[in-house]
Motif scaffolding. Structure first.
Motif, short mmCIF file in Angstrom:
data_model
loop_
_atom_site.label_atom_id
_atom_site.label_comp_id
_atom_site.label_asym_id
_atom_site.label_seq_id
_atom_site.Cartn_x
_atom_site.Cartn_y
_atom_site.Cartn_z
N ASP A 215 -57.18 -72.79 -39.89
CA ASP A 215 -57.78 -73.12 -38.59
C ASP A 215 -59.31 -73.03 -38.66
O ASP A 215 -59.94 -72.24 -37.97
N ASP B 153 -61.53 -74.84 -37.47
CA ASP B 153 -62.24 -75.07 -36.21
C ASP B 153 -62.43 -73.77 -35.42
O ASP B 153 -63.45 -73.60 -34.76
N ARG B 154 -61.46 -72.87 -35.52
CA ARG B 154 -61.59 -71.56 -34.85
C ARG B 154 -62.75 -70.78 -35.46
O ARG B 154 -63.57 -70.19 -34.74
N TRP B 155 -62.87 -70.80 -36.78
CA TRP B 155 -63.97 -70.11 -37.45
C TRP B 155 -65.31 -70.73 -37.04
O TRP B 155 -66.27 -70.02 -36.75
N ALA B 156 -65.36 -72.06 -37.00
CA ALA B 156 -66.60 -72.75 -36.63
C ALA B 156 -67.00 -72.40 -35.19
O ALA B 156 -68.18 -72.17 -34.91
N ARG B 157 -66.03 -72.38 -34.28
CA ARG B 157 -66.33 -72.04 -32.87
C ARG B 157 -66.89 -70.63 -32.76
O ARG B 157 -67.87 -70.40 -32.04
N ARG B 158 -66.27 -69.68 -33.44
CA ARG B 158 -66.75 -68.29 -33.38
C ARG B 158 -68.20 -68.18 -33.82
O ARG B 158 -69.01 -67.52 -33.19
N ASP C 194 -70.47 -70.68 -34.04
CA ASP C 194 -71.33 -71.45 -33.14
C ASP C 194 -71.59 -70.69 -31.84
O ASP C 194 -72.73 -70.60 -31.39
N GLU C 195 -70.55 -70.12 -31.26
CA GLU C 195 -70.70 -69.37 -30.01
C GLU C 195 -71.59 -68.14 -30.19
O GLU C 195 -72.24 -67.70 -29.24
N GLU D 20 -60.37 -80.59 -34.10
CA GLU D 20 -61.69 -81.08 -33.70
C GLU D 20 -62.69 -80.85 -34.80
O GLU D 20 -62.47 -80.11 -35.73
#
Length: 120
Positions: free
Chosen positions: A68, A70-75, A77-78, A119
């Motif tokens: 996953d 995208d989950r790593w990227a979101r964390r 980025d946020e 995504e």
């Protein structure tokens, strides 16, 4: 990977707080040298050791094979860390980021393991 002297609190905030890794104890013979070791899901284990004349690793880096992506990227980025995807590794989705000291980190996920409709 290397880190500057006295940077353990910053390392913990990033590797534990942002990435969700868990600090693991260093062997007693090594603990007096400073730095931190972390492990986490997906078999990730990172050892950060103190270098008095620290310079961030901008080219050489660990490649972290994850699920996953995208989950790593979101964390990241946020939390305000750069996330730069590219398509330069056939068969993989990947991005690069940096830890708080400028060390390069690469996150990879095989394309056939990515969730459908993932995504970017």
């Amino acid at each position: 990977m290397a880190c500057p002297p006295g940077s353990e609190p910053v390392l913990r905030a990033f590797y534990e707080g942002v990435l969700g890794l868990v600090e693991i104890p260093k062997p007693p013979a090594l603990s007096s040298r400073g730095g931190c070791w972390f492990c986490g899901h997906d078999g990730i284990e990172l050892h950060l050791g103190v270098e008095a004349a620290f310079r961030p690793a901008r080219k050489a880096h660990p490649g972290l094979l994850v699920h996953d992506i995208d989950r790593w990227a979101r964390r990241l980025d946020e939390a305000g860390h750069p996330v730069v995807f590219d398509d330069d590794f056939p068969g993989m989705r990947r991005f690069h980021t940096e830890d708080p000291h400028g060390n390069r980190l690469e996150f990879l996920e095989p394309i056939d393991a990515a969730p459908a409709g993932g995504e970017r």
